[in-house]
Write a protein that holds these residues in place. Structure first.
Motif, PDB file in Angstrom:
ATOM      1  N   THR A  87      27.370 -35.019  -6.760  1.00 15.16           N
ATOM      2  CA  THR A  87      26.961 -35.980  -5.737  1.00 15.16           C
ATOM      3  C   THR A  87      26.248 -37.155  -6.399  1.00 15.16           C
ATOM      4  O   THR A  87      25.095 -37.029  -6.819  1.00 15.16           O
ATOM      5  CB  THR A  87      26.034 -35.318  -4.705  1.00 15.16           C
ATOM      6  OG1 THR A  87      26.704 -34.189  -4.159  1.00 15.16           O
ATOM      7  CG2 THR A  87      25.686 -36.285  -3.588  1.00 15.16           C
ATOM      8  N   PRO A  88      26.910 -38.313  -6.502  1.00 11.99           N
ATOM      9  CA  PRO A  88      26.243 -39.499  -7.042  1.00 11.99           C
ATOM     10  C   PRO A  88      25.206 -40.028  -6.047  1.00 11.99           C
ATOM     11  O   PRO A  88      25.316 -39.817  -4.844  1.00 11.99           O
ATOM     12  CB  PRO A  88      27.376 -40.511  -7.223  1.00 11.99           C
ATOM     13  CG  PRO A  88      28.628 -39.707  -7.183  1.00 11.99           C
ATOM     14  CD  PRO A  88      28.334 -38.539  -6.312  1.00 11.99           C
ATOM     15  N   THR A  89      24.198 -40.725  -6.574  1.00 12.77           N
ATOM     16  CA  THR A  89      23.178 -41.363  -5.752  1.00 12.77           C
ATOM     17  C   THR A  89      23.005 -42.810  -6.194  1.00 12.77           C
ATOM     18  O   THR A  89      23.355 -43.171  -7.316  1.00 12.77           O
ATOM     19  CB  THR A  89      21.823 -40.639  -5.870  1.00 12.77           C
ATOM     20  OG1 THR A  89      21.387 -40.696  -7.230  1.00 12.77           O
ATOM     21  CG2 THR A  89      21.908 -39.193  -5.414  1.00 12.77           C
ATOM     22  N   VAL A 125      30.407 -39.163   0.526  1.00 11.82           N
ATOM     23  CA  VAL A 125      31.463 -38.233   0.105  1.00 11.82           C
ATOM     24  C   VAL A 125      31.233 -37.934  -1.373  1.00 11.82           C
ATOM     25  O   VAL A 125      31.265 -38.844  -2.198  1.00 11.82           O
ATOM     26  CB  VAL A 125      32.869 -38.844   0.305  1.00 11.82           C
ATOM     27  CG1 VAL A 125      33.949 -37.899  -0.197  1.00 11.82           C
ATOM     28  CG2 VAL A 125      33.099 -39.212   1.760  1.00 11.82           C
ATOM     29  N   PRO A 126      30.969 -36.666  -1.742  1.00  9.04           N
ATOM     30  CA  PRO A 126      30.756 -36.355  -3.159  1.00  9.04           C
ATOM     31  C   PRO A 126      32.070 -36.301  -3.929  1.00  9.04           C
ATOM     32  O   PRO A 126      33.148 -36.212  -3.344  1.00  9.04           O
ATOM     33  CB  PRO A 126      30.100 -34.967  -3.112  1.00  9.04           C
ATOM     34  CG  PRO A 126      30.589 -34.372  -1.838  1.00  9.04           C
ATOM     35  CD  PRO A 126      30.794 -35.514  -0.875  1.00  9.04           C
ATOM     36  N   VAL A 127      31.976 -36.352  -5.265  1.00  9.52           N
ATOM     37  CA  VAL A 127      33.146 -36.203  -6.131  1.00  9.52           C
ATOM     38  C   VAL A 127      33.463 -34.703  -6.213  1.00  9.52           C
ATOM     39  O   VAL A 127      32.586 -33.896  -6.501  1.00  9.52           O
ATOM     40  CB  VAL A 127      32.863 -36.728  -7.552  1.00  9.52           C
ATOM     41  CG1 VAL A 127      34.082 -36.545  -8.438  1.00  9.52           C
ATOM     42  CG2 VAL A 127      32.422 -38.162  -7.521  1.00  9.52           C
ATOM     43  N   GLY A 163      30.441 -44.082  -1.322  1.00  9.10           N
ATOM     44  CA  GLY A 163      29.120 -44.339  -0.759  1.00  9.10           C
ATOM     45  C   GLY A 163      28.976 -45.781  -0.329  1.00  9.10           C
ATOM     46  O   GLY A 163      29.596 -46.683  -0.887  1.00  9.10           O
ATOM     47  N   THR A 164      28.148 -45.999   0.690  1.00  7.46           N
ATOM     48  CA  THR A 164      27.824 -47.332   1.192  1.00  7.46           C
ATOM     49  C   THR A 164      26.307 -47.402   1.363  1.00  7.46           C
ATOM     50  O   THR A 164      25.716 -46.472   1.903  1.00  7.46           O
ATOM     51  CB  THR A 164      28.512 -47.602   2.534  1.00  7.46           C
ATOM     52  OG1 THR A 164      29.914 -47.440   2.368  1.00  7.46           O
ATOM     53  CG2 THR A 164      28.234 -49.003   3.031  1.00  7.46           C
ATOM     54  N   PHE A 165      25.704 -48.502   0.924  1.00  3.92           N
ATOM     55  CA  PHE A 165      24.245 -48.637   1.022  1.00  3.92           C
ATOM     56  C   PHE A 165      23.866 -50.114   1.011  1.00  3.92           C
ATOM     57  O   PHE A 165      24.671 -50.975   0.673  1.00  3.92           O
ATOM     58  CB  PHE A 165      23.557 -47.867  -0.106  1.00  3.92           C
ATOM     59  CG  PHE A 165      24.103 -48.189  -1.466  1.00  3.92           C
ATOM     60  CD1 PHE A 165      23.531 -49.176  -2.249  1.00  3.92           C
ATOM     61  CD2 PHE A 165      25.192 -47.504  -1.974  1.00  3.92           C
ATOM     62  CE1 PHE A 165      24.044 -49.471  -3.488  1.00  3.92           C
ATOM     63  CE2 PHE A 165      25.709 -47.790  -3.214  1.00  3.92           C
ATOM     64  CZ  PHE A 165      25.127 -48.768  -3.976  1.00  3.92           C
ATOM     65  N   ILE A 225      26.698 -52.739  -0.172  1.00  3.96           N
ATOM     66  CA  ILE A 225      27.444 -52.329  -1.360  1.00  3.96           C
ATOM     67  C   ILE A 225      28.275 -51.096  -1.007  1.00  3.96           C
ATOM     68  O   ILE A 225      27.773 -50.161  -0.393  1.00  3.96           O
ATOM     69  CB  ILE A 225      26.506 -51.977  -2.525  1.00  3.96           C
ATOM     70  CG1 ILE A 225      25.487 -53.091  -2.775  1.00  3.96           C
ATOM     71  CG2 ILE A 225      27.292 -51.635  -3.788  1.00  3.96           C
ATOM     72  CD1 ILE A 225      26.086 -54.409  -3.184  1.00  3.96           C
ATOM     73  N   THR A 226      29.542 -51.109  -1.391  1.00  3.96           N
ATOM     74  CA  THR A 226      30.382 -49.910  -1.306  1.00  3.96           C
ATOM     75  C   THR A 226      30.690 -49.495  -2.743  1.00  3.96           C
ATOM     76  O   THR A 226      30.868 -50.338  -3.614  1.00  3.96           O
ATOM     77  CB  THR A 226      31.697 -50.156  -0.551  1.00  3.96           C
ATOM     78  OG1 THR A 226      32.439 -51.168  -1.227  1.00  3.96           O
ATOM     79  CG2 THR A 226      31.433 -50.586   0.880  1.00  3.96           C
ATOM     80  N   ALA A 227      30.733 -48.201  -2.968  1.00  7.69           N
ATOM     81  CA  ALA A 227      30.980 -47.702  -4.322  1.00  7.69           C
ATOM     82  C   ALA A 227      31.866 -46.470  -4.267  1.00  7.69           C
ATOM     83  O   ALA A 227      31.832 -45.709  -3.302  1.00  7.69           O
ATOM     84  CB  ALA A 227      29.656 -47.375  -5.002  1.00  7.69           C
ATOM     85  N   THR A 228      32.663 -46.307  -5.311  1.00 13.48           N
ATOM     86  CA  THR A 228      33.458 -45.090  -5.478  1.00 13.48           C
ATOM     87  C   THR A 228      33.085 -44.480  -6.820  1.00 13.48           C
ATOM     88  O   THR A 228      32.746 -45.190  -7.765  1.00 13.48           O
ATOM     89  CB  THR A 228      34.970 -45.374  -5.445  1.00 13.48           C
ATOM     90  OG1 THR A 228      35.295 -46.278  -6.503  1.00 13.48           O
ATOM     91  CG2 THR A 228      35.395 -45.955  -4.115  1.00 13.48           C
ATOM     92  N   ALA A 229      33.144 -43.159  -6.887  1.00 15.74           N
ATOM     93  CA  ALA A 229      32.843 -42.443  -8.129  1.00 15.74           C
ATOM     94  C   ALA A 229      34.020 -41.537  -8.455  1.00 15.74           C
ATOM     95  O   ALA A 229      34.648 -40.974  -7.557  1.00 15.74           O
ATOM     96  CB  ALA A 229      31.566 -41.632  -7.972  1.00 15.74           C
TER      97      ALA A 229
END
Length: 181
Positions: free
Chosen positions: A73-75, A48-50, A176-178, A148-152
């Motif tokens: 879009t974070p990566t 999901v992009p910001v 994002g999840t990776f 890892i889960t991340a929010t931006a």
């Protein structure tokens, strides 16, 4: 006679079990002698992009146009020893290009952290290429291995003095999840 048949059956089953157990041991020994090539780090774009809207409010001068909807879009690129490099794809449509804050959590270990992707100034020699209008410097984080889960997110802002006030409203934070090895 019956006892001899049971003994042969037991010996046959035991031999078969040892043979089955020995096959993976031989295979793993061969695998450590010739390890497979390490795959290159794969970059994962946040699912999901910001998205945010920004505009201006003014008491003296009129703000021209509608507020702009911007998408960043974070990566995430996993590296060695549980390190991750966060970045964003350049956005030619951002009007102000805010800093991006990435908060992450390792679901396997419970480790948490936050890092900031700071804006890279495009320079002032015209013309500025569209891909240079909104770029961010990558930031590294030590997350450890696991899922890892991340929010931006981008923060709200107010610019100028009492005569000119701007706003930024986050429509959707990035998510994002990776996997990190």
């Amino acid at each position: 006679m019956r006892r001899a048949a049971i003994h042969r059956s037991f010996v046959a089953r035991a031999a078969a079990s040892v043979a089955v157990l020995a096959v993976p041991l031989c295979t793993s020994a061969a695998a450590t002698a010739n390890p497979p090539p390490v795959p290159a780090a794969s970059t994962t774009a946040f699912q999901v992009p910001v998205r945010f809207v920004e505009g201006c409010l003014s008491n003296v001068f009129a703000c021209w146009g509608l507020p702009s909807l911007t998408t960043l879009t974070p990566t995430a690129t996993p590296g060695a020893s549980g390190a991750v490099t966060f970045a964003t794809e350049p956005s030619p449509w951002a009007s102000t290009c805010p800093d991006v804050t990435v908060s992450w959590r390792n679901l396997n270990t419970g480790a948490v952290g936050t890092t900031a992707l700071r804006r890279v100034e495009p320079g002032y020699a015209p013309p500025i290429a569209p891909e240079d209008r909104c770029r961010h410097a990558p930031a590294a984080a030590i997350t450890g291995s696991g899922t890892i889960t991340a929010t931006a997110d981008v923060g709200a802002f107010t610019r100028g003095g009492p005569a000119s006030v701007g706003y930024r409203l986050v429509v959707t934070p990035g998510i994002g999840t990776f996997q990190v090895n």
